[in-house]
Design an enzyme around this catalytic site. Structure first.
Site, PDB file in Angstrom:
ATOM      1  N   GLY A  83       0.832  -1.161   0.068  1.00  0.00           N
ATOM      2  CA  GLY A  83      -0.008  -0.033   0.144  1.00  0.00           C
ATOM      3  C   GLY A  83       0.763   1.177  -0.156  1.00  0.00           C
ATOM      4  O   GLY A  83       2.079   1.124  -0.163  1.00  0.00           O
TER       5      GLY A  83
ATOM      6  N   GLY B 176       5.370   4.175  -8.797  1.00  0.00           N
ATOM      7  CA  GLY B 176       6.108   2.997  -9.062  1.00  0.00           C
ATOM      8  C   GLY B 176       5.023   1.622  -8.918  1.00  0.00           C
ATOM      9  O   GLY B 176       5.207   0.909  -9.913  1.00  0.00           O
ATOM     10  N   HIS B 177       4.603   1.627  -7.949  1.00  0.00           N
ATOM     11  CA  HIS B 177       3.352   0.712  -7.790  1.00  0.00           C
ATOM     12  C   HIS B 177       2.439   0.820  -9.232  1.00  0.00           C
ATOM     13  O   HIS B 177       1.925  -0.436  -9.909  1.00  0.00           O
ATOM     14  CB  HIS B 177       2.322   0.730  -6.441  1.00  0.00           C
ATOM     15  CG  HIS B 177       3.268   0.678  -5.510  1.00  0.00           C
ATOM     16  ND1 HIS B 177       3.213   1.810  -4.633  1.00  0.00           N
ATOM     17  CD2 HIS B 177       3.832  -0.431  -4.764  1.00  0.00           C
ATOM     18  CE1 HIS B 177       3.913   1.416  -3.306  1.00  0.00           C
ATOM     19  NE2 HIS B 177       4.092  -0.120  -3.443  1.00  0.00           N
TER      20      HIS B 177
ATOM     21  N   GLN C  20      14.583  -9.172  -3.607  1.00  0.00           N
ATOM     22  CA  GLN C  20      13.293  -9.855  -3.135  1.00  0.00           C
ATOM     23  C   GLN C  20      12.898 -10.320  -4.587  1.00  0.00           C
ATOM     24  O   GLN C  20      12.160 -11.421  -4.514  1.00  0.00           O
ATOM     25  CB  GLN C  20      12.364  -8.531  -2.958  1.00  0.00           C
ATOM     26  CG  GLN C  20      10.817  -9.104  -3.104  1.00  0.00           C
ATOM     27  CD  GLN C  20       9.953  -7.935  -2.432  1.00  0.00           C
ATOM     28  OE1 GLN C  20       9.828  -7.711  -1.283  1.00  0.00           O
ATOM     29  NE2 GLN C  20       9.148  -7.188  -3.270  1.00  0.00           N
TER      30      GLN C  20
HETATM   31  P1  AMP Z   1       5.890  -2.482  -1.516  1.00  0.00           P
HETATM   32  O1  AMP Z   1       4.584  -1.732  -1.574  1.00  0.00           O
HETATM   33  O2  AMP Z   1       6.973  -1.534  -1.099  1.00  0.00           O
HETATM   34  O3  AMP Z   1       6.067  -3.917  -1.018  1.00  0.00           O
HETATM   35  O4  AMP Z   1       6.262  -2.890  -3.187  1.00  0.00           O
HETATM   36  C1  AMP Z   1       5.431  -3.651  -3.858  1.00  0.00           C
HETATM   37  C2  AMP Z   1       6.024  -3.815  -5.255  1.00  0.00           C
HETATM   38  O5  AMP Z   1       6.233  -2.469  -5.947  1.00  0.00           O
HETATM   39  C3  AMP Z   1       7.357  -4.343  -5.283  1.00  0.00           C
HETATM   40  O6  AMP Z   1       7.253  -5.478  -6.237  1.00  0.00           O
HETATM   41  C4  AMP Z   1       8.246  -3.364  -5.363  1.00  0.00           C
HETATM   42  O7  AMP Z   1       9.476  -3.461  -5.909  1.00  0.00           O
HETATM   43  C5  AMP Z   1       7.506  -2.331  -6.574  1.00  0.00           C
HETATM   44  N1  AMP Z   1       7.986  -1.038  -6.239  1.00  0.00           N
HETATM   45  C6  AMP Z   1       8.202  -0.364  -5.205  1.00  0.00           C
HETATM   46  N2  AMP Z   1       8.815   0.854  -5.583  1.00  0.00           N
HETATM   47  C7  AMP Z   1       8.912   0.891  -6.966  1.00  0.00           C
HETATM   48  C8  AMP Z   1       9.565   1.802  -7.905  1.00  0.00           C
HETATM   49  N3  AMP Z   1       9.945   2.872  -7.310  1.00  0.00           N
HETATM   50  N4  AMP Z   1       9.602   1.491  -9.279  1.00  0.00           N
HETATM   51  C9  AMP Z   1       9.224   0.014  -9.415  1.00  0.00           C
HETATM   52  N5  AMP Z   1       8.831  -0.835  -8.830  1.00  0.00           N
HETATM   53  C10 AMP Z   1       8.566  -0.490  -7.548  1.00  0.00           C
END
Ligand code: AMP
Length: 275
Positions: free
Chosen positions: A28, A33-34, A150
């Protein structure tokens, strides 16, 4: 869009989806990015499922589990506007039992870099991703290169456990000034945010050095260290590895990753670049 908050209502909504299903697991506090993962999933699948779950088992004692941002209504709106089919937002009680079977990250690749600084973190990541993949049963699941270790460990888990999902690696989305987008960036005050730019600048310098013919990874790491050391409060690691996360002494084109983890104030920031 259906917002499912428990397993039963999720399964009911999932049973109505036809064709290929793309899945974007998140914690969340959704940002661009998400959203890039969500858009990619929507463009490549008949339907898209997003999960928002702040997974307690991947936080170590003393980490930011309790203060992790949870802007629930904004997350729902973002998914709705993006035309997500199902948003799954389970509670901790829906996801975990007491005394349950555990998944262990591999002893080497799970305990270097992030795993060395956050021992046990990847056990929790793999545990929740395994659960989510089994619940959602997606054709394709989308993960960002931002969390490269990851991503690599999830690719390994899917292979080792014969999980029938294709893992899609997605490029890092950055702010216009270069800072990699992260839900944790909101912790940075304006001065810290400026200092954080040293991370992406140092990674770019690393790429420039390679482009100018410098392949010695120690020389590149020293330059990166000199650039970020005055700006950050501590450096957790600067590493140059191949795509299997093995440290290398000399750059291998199309098979190299430069990874950085630092702390600015109490905020931990990670970034990387693929060469
Ligand atoms: P998180 O909510 O931080 O667990 O991220 C969820 C997904 O979004 C994971 O696969 C992250 O690698 C990806 N993610 C987070 N930040 C970015 C970003 N700046 N660019 C690309 N993917 C992202």
């Amino acid at each position: 869009m259906i917002v499912a908050r428990d397993y039963k209502s999720f399964i009911e909504a999932r049973s109505k989806l036809n064709g290929s299903v793309g899945f974007v697991p998140t914690m969340g506090a959704l940002h661009e990015g998400h959203l890039s993962l969500i858009k990619k999933s929507i463009s490549q699948n008949s339907a898209t499922v997003v999960s928002v779950f702040v997974n307690p088992t991947q936080f170590l004692a003393g980490e930011d589990l309790n203060k992790y941002p949870r802007p629930e209504s904004a997350d729902i709106k973002i998914c709705e506007l993006a035309k997500v089919d199902i948003l799954y937002m389970p509670t901790i009680e829906q996801m975990y039992n007491s005394d349950e079977l555990k998944i262990s990250a591999p002893k080497i690749r799970g305990y270097i870099l992030e795993g060395a600084n956050r021992p046990g973190h990847f056990d929790g990541v793999l545990q929740v991703v395994m659960k989510l993949l089994n619940i959602v049963k997606p054709t394709n699941a989308y993960f960002g290169k931002k969390d490269v270790q990851q991503l690599i460990l999830i690719e390994q888990m899917v292979k080792d456990y014969f999980i029938d999902t294709n893992i899609v690696a997605c490029d890092i989305v950055r702010e216009p000034d270069g800072l990699a987008m992260s839900s944790r960036n909101i912790y940075l005050n304006p001065n810290q945010r400026i200092r954080a730019l040293s991370i992406s600048k140092a990674l770019k310098r690393g790429v420039k050095m390679v482009q100018s013919g410098i392949y010695d990874t120690n020389q590149i790491k020293d330059t990166i260290k000199d650039l970020i050391e005055p700006e950050v409060d501590s450096i957790e690691y600067i590493a140059i590895t191949d795509r299997r996360l093995k440290e290398i002494n000399s750059i291998k084109l199309d098979d190299t990753i430069i990874l950085i983890a630092v702390k600015i104030g109490s905020t931990r920031l990670i970034d990387n670049i693929w060469i």
